[in-house]
Design a protein around this motif. Structure first.
Motif, PDB file in Angstrom:
ATOM      1  N   VAL A   1      -6.449  13.034  -2.612  1.00 20.81           N
ATOM      2  CA  VAL A   1      -6.234  11.652  -3.058  1.00 20.81           C
ATOM      3  C   VAL A   1      -7.456  11.038  -3.742  1.00 20.81           C
ATOM      4  O   VAL A   1      -7.321  10.029  -4.429  1.00 20.81           O
TER       5      VAL A   1
ATOM      6  N   LEU B   1       1.064   0.505  -4.742  1.00 18.59           N
ATOM      7  CA  LEU B   1       0.382   1.761  -5.002  1.00 18.59           C
ATOM      8  C   LEU B   1       1.221   2.908  -4.431  1.00 18.59           C
ATOM      9  O   LEU B   1       1.558   2.899  -3.235  1.00 18.59           O
ATOM     10  N   SER B   2       1.552   3.861  -5.279  1.00 23.10           N
ATOM     11  CA  SER B   2       2.217   5.095  -4.860  1.00 23.10           C
ATOM     12  C   SER B   2       3.487   4.829  -4.052  1.00 23.10           C
ATOM     13  O   SER B   2       4.437   4.279  -4.599  1.00 23.10           O
TER      14      SER B   2
ATOM     15  N   ILE C   1     -11.322   5.745   3.339  1.00 18.53           N
ATOM     16  CA  ILE C   1      -9.973   6.278   3.152  1.00 18.53           C
ATOM     17  C   ILE C   1      -9.635   7.282   4.260  1.00 18.53           C
ATOM     18  O   ILE C   1      -8.528   7.287   4.798  1.00 18.53           O
TER      19      ILE C   1
ATOM     20  N   ILE D   1      -6.737  -1.263   1.779  1.00 18.80           N
ATOM     21  CA  ILE D   1      -7.100  -0.643   0.476  1.00 18.80           C
ATOM     22  C   ILE D   1      -7.209  -1.720  -0.600  1.00 18.80           C
ATOM     23  O   ILE D   1      -7.816  -1.502  -1.636  1.00 18.80           O
TER      24      ILE D   1
ATOM     25  N   ASP E   1      -5.800  11.527 -11.131  1.00 18.41           N
ATOM     26  CA  ASP E   1      -4.774  11.621 -10.076  1.00 18.41           C
ATOM     27  C   ASP E   1      -3.944  12.895 -10.250  1.00 18.41           C
ATOM     28  O   ASP E   1      -3.383  13.140 -11.325  1.00 18.41           O
TER      29      ASP E   1
ATOM     30  N   HIS F   1       0.825  -1.210   0.000  1.00 19.20           N
ATOM     31  CA  HIS F   1       0.000   0.000   0.000  1.00 19.20           C
ATOM     32  C   HIS F   1       0.864   1.267   0.000  1.00 19.20           C
ATOM     33  O   HIS F   1       2.080   1.214   0.167  1.00 19.20           O
TER      34      HIS F   1
ATOM     35  N   PHE G   1      -1.751   4.860   4.091  1.00 21.45           N
ATOM     36  CA  PHE G   1      -2.849   3.898   3.985  1.00 21.45           C
ATOM     37  C   PHE G   1      -2.479   2.622   4.730  1.00 21.45           C
ATOM     38  O   PHE G   1      -1.505   2.603   5.481  1.00 21.45           O
TER      39      PHE G   1
ATOM     40  N   HIS H   1      -6.169   9.001  -6.894  1.00 21.91           N
ATOM     41  CA  HIS H   1      -4.911   8.394  -6.424  1.00 21.91           C
ATOM     42  C   HIS H   1      -5.087   6.979  -5.846  1.00 21.91           C
ATOM     43  O   HIS H   1      -4.109   6.306  -5.573  1.00 21.91           O
ATOM     44  N   VAL H   2      -6.353   6.546  -5.637  1.00 19.05           N
ATOM     45  CA  VAL H   2      -6.549   5.239  -4.975  1.00 19.05           C
ATOM     46  C   VAL H   2      -7.522   4.349  -5.764  1.00 19.05           C
ATOM     47  O   VAL H   2      -8.575   3.933  -5.238  1.00 19.05           O
TER      48      VAL H   2
END
Ligand code: MLT
Length: 402
Positions: free
Chosen positions: A291, A229-230, A307, A172, A352, A164, A168, A380-381
């Motif tokens: 986000v 992610l990210s 979130i 997620i 994003d 993640h 977060f 972003h998610v």
């Protein structure tokens, strides 16, 4: 203090061979000693006999990774990786305490038998002890690299590790973990986030990557598809620098290869100051509109609240640590062309603004053969904002990787 599932044992000269190495046969005794010692410190050495059971070994696999010598102190970690009705599998790792080098890993399959030699149930007390440090929602707690991580592990098949982003946690990936059967889905909370330990110090992309490699060692996973992610992507770049040969495929979601510039680095320090002074709630409120897409905020209050809660529950020490780790991360653009031959999927939410589609396009173009998927209606998610589309793209990619 060590958790009872961790036991330190010293290597003695009489356990070593003529070359002074810890002898391969001695490992069996040491792994066994560590298991009994764990019971002594936990539910008692007689936890099996109290229930009229005896744990008989059915199968043993030991991988020898590095040599150990007289006087070395080895830290044995014990984890239950399968708990059936009458059988269980214990995964053990031995690391040298002074340099944290992985010395050996072992897997033991046991069947509980009665005095008459018939299979009987695994004593509940033993199962309860081994699972005592479980996290919520059925996740396990595993101690790796000196920290206890909450880890969700589901299914069988080729392994996929979900990493993640910030700030977060593993949840997620809830929808993807539910849906992607046919694979062993592994989703840890990174140190400092979710329900994992959040030490005051000791954060960095290399440290997160070390945690993940140690986690895979503990679970007996040699090869894996990595899905990040990210910030999870930043961690994966570090993992690739060290253990490229363990990676079968790569999924990079809403992430970027470039390092932070001067302005972004200053913003990290300002965000860390906000976290310290005003707490995680304040960080969550400020980040939420950045986000999530306007569509998610307007039409999916459940996802937005999910979130917000995840972010607001992040320990401040973990936030501050992650912000420093992101500020100081290496530029990974030079790594991208070297990933030729590694099946890669790049995904990005169309809206994003944190890691925008343009970064994703550049990244996909720089990785030979990479596929790019842009997810409409997500920022972003995407795994939370557009779970079905995200899962479908991952599933199709996994079909190609095999
Ligand atoms: C993340 O989601 O992990 C972060 O937003 C990434 C970043 O701030 O660079």
């Amino acid at each position: 203090m060590l958790h009872p599932s961790e036991v330190d044992l010293t290597v003695y000269p009489d356990e070593c061979d003529a070359f002074g190495h810890l002898n391969q046969a001695s490992f069996l005794s040491l792994f066994e000693r560590a298991r009994w010692e764990m019971l002594v410190r936990g539910p008692g050495i007689d936890v099996f006999t109290r229930a009229g059971a005896w744990p008989a070994v059915r199968k043993t696999v030991i991988d020898y990774h590095a040599a150990a010598f007289p006087g070395d102190v080895l830290r044995f970690h014990q984890a239950l990786t399968h708990h059936g009705r009458t059988s269980f599998t214990m995964r053990q790792t031995a690391r040298r305490t002074k340099d944290d080098v992985l010395i050996a890993t072992a897997e033991f399959v046991f069947v509980c038998i009665s005095r008459e030699g018939r299979p009987i149930p695994v004593p509940a007390e033993f199962g309860d002890f081994m699972h005592a440090r479980r996290a919520s929602g059925g996740a396990q707690r595993l101690t790796v690299n000196g920290v206890s991580l909450a880890v969700e592990i589901r299914g069988d098949g080729p392994a996929i590790l979900f990493v993640h982003g910030y700030p977060f946690d593993r949840t997620i990936w809830r929808d993807q973990i539910d849906a992607l059967d046919g694979h062993r889905r592994i989703a840890p909370d990174l140190r400092g986030m979710g329900e994992s330990d959040a030490p005051d110090l000791g954060y960095g992309m290399a440290i997160y990557a070390d945690d993940l490699a140690a986690l895979l060692d503990t679970l007996g996973v040699d090869e894996v598809v990595l899905c990040g992610l990210s910030m999870g992507g930043y961690v994966i770049f570090e993992f690739l620098r060290r253990w490229r040969s363990r990676v079968r495929g790569l999924i990079l979601i809403d992430t970027r290869a470039e390092a932070d510039g001067a302005e972004a680095r200053r913003a990290r320090d300002a965000a860390a100051a906000t976290a310290r002074e005003s707490g995680a709630e304040a960080v969550a409120e400020a980040m939420l509109p950045k986000v999530l897409s306007a569509a998610t905020l307007e039409h999916d209050p459940e996802a937005a609240e999910r979130i917000r809660r995840i972010m607001a529950a992040t320990p401040v020490a973990g936030m501050v640590g992650a912000l420093a780790a992101m500020r100081d991360r290496h530029d990974s653009t030079g790594l991208l062309p070297t990933l030729a031959g590694l099946p890669t999927l790049v995904m990005v939410g169309e809206d994003d603004t944190v890691t925008p589609p343009d970064s994703a396009r550049r990244m996909a173009a720089a990785i030979p053969g990479a596929r790019l998927v842009v997810v409409p209606g997500a920022a972003h998610v995407p795994p939370v904002e557009q779970p079905a589309e995200t899962t479908t793209a991952i599933r199709e990619f996994l079909r190609i990787v095999g």
